[in-house]
Design a protein around this motif. Structure first.
Motif, PDB file in Angstrom:
ATOM      1  N   PRO A 294      43.737  10.889  37.014  1.00  0.00           N
ATOM      2  CA  PRO A 294      42.391  10.329  36.858  1.00  0.00           C
ATOM      3  C   PRO A 294      41.891   9.583  38.096  1.00  0.00           C
ATOM      4  O   PRO A 294      40.766   9.125  38.106  1.00  0.00           O
ATOM      5  CB  PRO A 294      42.545   9.368  35.677  1.00  0.00           C
ATOM      6  CG  PRO A 294      43.990   9.053  35.593  1.00  0.00           C
ATOM      7  CD  PRO A 294      44.730  10.226  36.163  1.00  0.00           C
ATOM      8  N   TYR A 295      42.734   9.452  39.139  1.00  0.00           N
ATOM      9  CA  TYR A 295      42.283   8.768  40.359  1.00  0.00           C
ATOM     10  C   TYR A 295      42.261   9.733  41.522  1.00  0.00           C
ATOM     11  O   TYR A 295      42.255   9.330  42.675  1.00  0.00           O
ATOM     12  CB  TYR A 295      43.214   7.593  40.695  1.00  0.00           C
ATOM     13  CG  TYR A 295      44.666   7.936  40.552  1.00  0.00           C
ATOM     14  CD1 TYR A 295      45.281   8.781  41.457  1.00  0.00           C
ATOM     15  CD2 TYR A 295      45.402   7.458  39.472  1.00  0.00           C
ATOM     16  CE1 TYR A 295      46.596   9.140  41.308  1.00  0.00           C
ATOM     17  CE2 TYR A 295      46.730   7.799  39.321  1.00  0.00           C
ATOM     18  CZ  TYR A 295      47.322   8.640  40.237  1.00  0.00           C
ATOM     19  OH  TYR A 295      48.615   9.001  40.086  1.00  0.00           O
ATOM     20  N   CYS A 296      42.293  11.025  41.224  1.00  0.00           N
ATOM     21  CA  CYS A 296      42.347  12.024  42.285  1.00  0.00           C
ATOM     22  C   CYS A 296      41.270  11.759  43.332  1.00  0.00           C
ATOM     23  O   CYS A 296      40.130  11.457  43.006  1.00  0.00           O
ATOM     24  CB  CYS A 296      42.141  13.410  41.681  1.00  0.00           C
ATOM     25  SG  CYS A 296      42.228  14.692  42.924  1.00  0.00           S
ATOM     26  N   SER A 297      41.654  11.894  44.601  1.00  0.00           N
ATOM     27  CA  SER A 297      40.701  11.599  45.666  1.00  0.00           C
ATOM     28  C   SER A 297      39.843  12.808  46.034  1.00  0.00           C
ATOM     29  O   SER A 297      39.016  12.727  46.921  1.00  0.00           O
ATOM     30  CB  SER A 297      41.451  11.098  46.903  1.00  0.00           C
ATOM     31  OG  SER A 297      42.314  12.110  47.357  1.00  0.00           O
ATOM     32  N   ASN A 298      40.034  13.917  45.357  1.00  0.00           N
ATOM     33  CA  ASN A 298      39.181  15.081  45.625  1.00  0.00           C
ATOM     34  C   ASN A 298      37.775  14.814  45.079  1.00  0.00           C
ATOM     35  O   ASN A 298      37.604  14.013  44.176  1.00  0.00           O
ATOM     36  CB  ASN A 298      39.744  16.337  44.953  1.00  0.00           C
ATOM     37  CG  ASN A 298      41.008  16.861  45.640  1.00  0.00           C
ATOM     38  OD1 ASN A 298      41.689  17.709  45.114  1.00  0.00           O
ATOM     39  ND2 ASN A 298      41.334  16.333  46.807  1.00  0.00           N
ATOM     40  N   PRO A 299      36.773  15.520  45.633  1.00  0.00           N
ATOM     41  CA  PRO A 299      35.412  15.308  45.135  1.00  0.00           C
ATOM     42  C   PRO A 299      35.320  15.653  43.649  1.00  0.00           C
ATOM     43  O   PRO A 299      35.982  16.588  43.186  1.00  0.00           O
ATOM     44  CB  PRO A 299      34.571  16.293  45.955  1.00  0.00           C
ATOM     45  CG  PRO A 299      35.446  16.833  47.008  1.00  0.00           C
ATOM     46  CD  PRO A 299      36.861  16.511  46.698  1.00  0.00           C
TER      47      PRO A 299
ATOM     48  N   GLY B 177      46.231  18.405  49.640  1.00  0.00           N
ATOM     49  CA  GLY B 177      45.292  19.128  48.791  1.00  0.00           C
ATOM     50  C   GLY B 177      44.476  18.159  47.961  1.00  0.00           C
ATOM     51  O   GLY B 177      44.136  17.091  48.446  1.00  0.00           O
ATOM     52  N   GLY B 178      44.323  18.432  46.684  1.00  0.00           N
ATOM     53  CA  GLY B 178      44.973  19.388  45.820  1.00  0.00           C
ATOM     54  C   GLY B 178      46.484  19.483  46.027  1.00  0.00           C
ATOM     55  O   GLY B 178      47.110  18.598  46.540  1.00  0.00           O
ATOM     56  N   GLU B 179      47.011  20.565  45.552  1.00  0.00           N
ATOM     57  CA  GLU B 179      48.442  20.782  45.677  1.00  0.00           C
ATOM     58  C   GLU B 179      48.700  21.877  46.713  1.00  0.00           C
ATOM     59  O   GLU B 179      48.476  23.059  46.434  1.00  0.00           O
ATOM     60  CB  GLU B 179      49.031  21.159  44.300  1.00  0.00           C
ATOM     61  CG  GLU B 179      50.512  21.480  44.345  1.00  0.00           C
ATOM     62  CD  GLU B 179      51.303  20.456  45.145  1.00  0.00           C
ATOM     63  OE1 GLU B 179      51.419  19.318  44.693  1.00  0.00           O
ATOM     64  OE2 GLU B 179      51.798  20.791  46.238  1.00  0.00           O
TER      65      GLU B 179
ATOM     66  N   TYR C   2      40.004  12.591  32.603  1.00  0.00           N
ATOM     67  CA  TYR C   2      40.861  13.371  33.481  1.00  0.00           C
ATOM     68  C   TYR C   2      40.060  14.196  34.445  1.00  0.00           C
ATOM     69  O   TYR C   2      38.974  14.654  34.137  1.00  0.00           O
ATOM     70  CB  TYR C   2      41.766  14.302  32.664  1.00  0.00           C
ATOM     71  CG  TYR C   2      42.912  13.540  32.089  1.00  0.00           C
ATOM     72  CD1 TYR C   2      43.899  13.057  32.927  1.00  0.00           C
ATOM     73  CD2 TYR C   2      42.981  13.268  30.736  1.00  0.00           C
ATOM     74  CE1 TYR C   2      44.949  12.318  32.421  1.00  0.00           C
ATOM     75  CE2 TYR C   2      44.028  12.545  30.222  1.00  0.00           C
ATOM     76  CZ  TYR C   2      45.015  12.069  31.065  1.00  0.00           C
ATOM     77  OH  TYR C   2      46.036  11.343  30.574  1.00  0.00           O
ATOM     78  N   ARG C   3      40.661  14.364  35.611  1.00  0.00           N
ATOM     79  CA  ARG C   3      40.127  15.326  36.553  1.00  0.00           C
ATOM     80  C   ARG C   3      40.104  16.656  35.825  1.00  0.00           C
ATOM     81  O   ARG C   3      41.115  17.092  35.268  1.00  0.00           O
ATOM     82  CB  ARG C   3      41.071  15.413  37.765  1.00  0.00           C
ATOM     83  CG  ARG C   3      40.771  16.568  38.659  1.00  0.00           C
ATOM     84  CD  ARG C   3      41.808  16.709  39.762  1.00  0.00           C
ATOM     85  NE  ARG C   3      41.774  18.096  40.158  1.00  0.00           N
ATOM     86  CZ  ARG C   3      42.008  18.532  41.387  1.00  0.00           C
ATOM     87  NH1 ARG C   3      42.328  17.699  42.330  1.00  0.00           N
ATOM     88  NH2 ARG C   3      41.932  19.802  41.658  1.00  0.00           N
ATOM     89  N   SER C   4      38.963  17.304  35.773  1.00  0.00           N
ATOM     90  CA  SER C   4      38.882  18.580  35.071  1.00  0.00           C
ATOM     91  C   SER C   4      38.201  19.582  35.972  1.00  0.00           C
ATOM     92  O   SER C   4      37.566  19.221  36.938  1.00  0.00           O
ATOM     93  CB  SER C   4      38.076  18.424  33.788  1.00  0.00           C
ATOM     94  OG  SER C   4      36.726  18.198  34.129  1.00  0.00           O
TER      95      SER C   4
HETATM   96  S1  SF4 Z   1      45.338  16.351  44.041  1.00  0.00           S
HETATM   97 FE1  SF4 Z   1      46.473  16.638  42.173  1.00  0.00          FE
HETATM   98  S2  SF4 Z   1      48.225  15.274  42.365  1.00  0.00           S
HETATM   99 FE2  SF4 Z   1      46.777  14.648  43.885  1.00  0.00          FE
HETATM  100  S3  SF4 Z   1      45.646  13.018  42.878  1.00  0.00           S
HETATM  101 FE3  SF4 Z   1      44.489  14.929  42.575  1.00  0.00          FE
HETATM  102  S4  SF4 Z   1      45.176  15.712  40.593  1.00  0.00           S
HETATM  103 FE4  SF4 Z   1      46.669  14.157  41.259  1.00  0.00          FE
END
Ligand code: SF4
Ligand code: SF4
Lengths: 367, 93
Positions: free
Chosen positions: A23-28, A62-64, A358-360
């Motif tokens: 839930p704290y993912c740094s992706n946009p 990433g991401g992963e 959640y990141r969705s």
């Molecule tokens: S990229 Fe994946 S592992 Fe990293 S913070 Fe986002 S959801 Fe979590």
């Protein structure tokens, strides 16, 4: 050659895809709407251009990053270019064989994130069963004698377990543990009220970390990163805009910070069309917040400006609506009241059950 | 503390790299690096686990003829302690 602006690190976000949903993912937050990933050859060229520009560290993230099956080629190329290559991963999906291959190809270090110290908590935060596989992956990293950093993102729900995280890192003889409080941008900003710890929680955690740092000095590096919501002055975001880092995102946009594209009105160049050197020196967006000229009051006359550069541009934008404002996390900012009210909210909510968004894959805008 | 007969070695996580832009060497390790001056480079290059601290000091004494032995030893110890404090060195007792 002007060393004031030299990128030492390339942060290669090779994909936004990820099997987890922190839930704290740094992706946009609208990552699912982004375009196609750049191909293998383009990345290889980018690494080459980055090295020529002065980059010595490569973060594959990433991401992963494990979801790209050309990761082997990237590591091989980076090693030929003598880049210090860090793999930043959740450890899933990985096999011992693949990790051995990475090592043979020249991978220098692995940073593995864990979300909690016990399976249920960890899996709840990651949004998927993953805890045991992460421990297994850490075990492989150590058995291959690769340097290991354990990365923990701290927030209200897990910050009380900090001693257990450190213990876990010691059990695995990790070289480094990074205890980083969430940065409230992207997904974390959406979830701020569920994530922000109270001042008491934070102080307790800091004391534990400081103790461990002393005790483990020379053996394991203990890094504790405070959320700037509780500091008097902001952090120097990315060591200053366009000063030390280049981020290239999965679609090929070159950015001074991984969330820079969330600031409207900035135009970013893509590595598909432009040489990295051209972008670094001439991109209007990289130049926008360089130097002193753009600084607002009170930064303009503040002694700390050479140290923090007025703080984070993305935070300024997302909290105040103006990317050119003083970072509101700074106690001298006229907008600091907004940060104070988030802190007050955190202390009201202390002890209540936590609900995360959640990141969705949808992105909020399409619901 | 360092003993003169210890044989320091750069940790596995550390890479020594020449930097074309500055003409200096760098020590790279996760997340960051150190830019080395000439003396530091001389010392770092000898941290292979084979030379003792005394060997390193003697080597430097041949290069920096105008420095006293005490000064050289102090330089070597300070630098090695800095590296060890950051977890960049093994083999120091
Ligand atoms: S990229 Fe994946 S592992 Fe990293 S913070 Fe986002 S959801 Fe979590
Ligand atoms: S006023 Fe600006 S320069 Fe001064 S501490 Fe705050 S953010 Fe930094």
């Amino acid at each position: 050659m002007n060393h004031e602006y030299r990128p030492y690190t390339l942060i290669a976000e090779i994909t936004y895809r990820c099997p987890l949903r922190c839930p704290y993912c740094s992706n946009p937050i609208d990552y699912a709407r982004h375009g196609a990933e750049i191909d293998t050859d383009t990345w290889l060229r980018v690494f080459h251009e980055a090295e020529a520009l002065g980059v010595v560290q490569l973060n594959l993230t990433g991401g992963e990053p494990l979801l790209r099956d050309d990761l082997e080629l990237f590591i091989e190329k980076a090693s030929k270019l003598e880049l210090y290559t860090n793999l930043i991963t959740s450890g899933i999906p990985l096999t011992f064989e693949r990790l051995s291959r990475f090592r043979a190809l020249g991978l220098n270090s692995v940073q593995l994130s864990i979300q909690g110290t016990r399976p249920p908590e960890s899996d709840r935060i990651a949004g998927a069963p993953s805890f045991h596989r992460k421990l297994e992956a850490m075990h492989w990293v150590k058995s291959l004698e690769l340097p290991l950093t354990m990365n923990v993102v701290l927030h209200r729900d897990n910050i009380a377990d900090i001693a257990d995280f450190i213990k876990l890192a010691e059990d695995f003889s990790t070289d480094r543990i990074e205890l980083a409080n969430v940065q409230y941008l992207g997904w974390a900003l959406q979830n701020r009220s569920a994530l922000l710890p109270t001042r008491e929680q934070l102080e307790r955690a800091r004391t534990v970390a400081e103790h461990a740092r002393g005790r483990l000095q020379g053996k394991m590096e203990v890094v504790f990163v405070t959320p700037d919501y509780y500091s008097v002055y902001p952090k120097s975001c990315m060591d200053g805009w366009g000063r030390r880092f280049i981020v290239v995102n999965p679609e090929g946009f070159a950015l001074p910070c991984h969330l820079a594209q969330t600031i409207p009105g900035l135009h970013f160049e893509n590595v598909r069309q432009c040489h990295l050197e051209e972008i670094w020196h001439h991109s209007s967006s990289f130049n926008q917040f360089r130097g002193d000229g753009w600084l607002p009051d009170p930064c303009r006359t503040c002694d700390r400006r050479a140290r923090d550069f007025g703080g984070c541009r993305c935070q300024a934008f997302h909290v105040t609506g103006n990317a050119g404002a003083t970072d509101p996390a700074c106690s001298l900012s006229p907008d600091h009241g907004r940060i104070e009210s988030a802190r007050r909210q955190a202390s009201h909510l202390a002890g209540l059950p936590v609900l995360f968004e959640y990141r969705s894959g949808r992105g909020f805008t399409q619901t | 503390m360092t003993s003169a007969t210890a044989r320091p070695q750069l940790s596995r996580k550390v890479r020594l790299r020449f930097d074309r832009r500055t003409g200096r060497y760098m020590l790279l390790y996760p997340e960051t690096g150190l830019e080395l001056n000439r003396t530091a480079t001389e010392i770092a290059c000898l941290c292979t686990g084979e030379c003792t601290i005394d060997d390193i000091a003697q080597h430097l004494a041949r290069i920096y003829v105008d420095l006293s032995t005490a000064e050289i030893k102090r330089n070597v110890h300070d630098f090695l302690n800095t590296l060890a404090g950051r977890g960049l060195l093994q083999g120091l007792q």
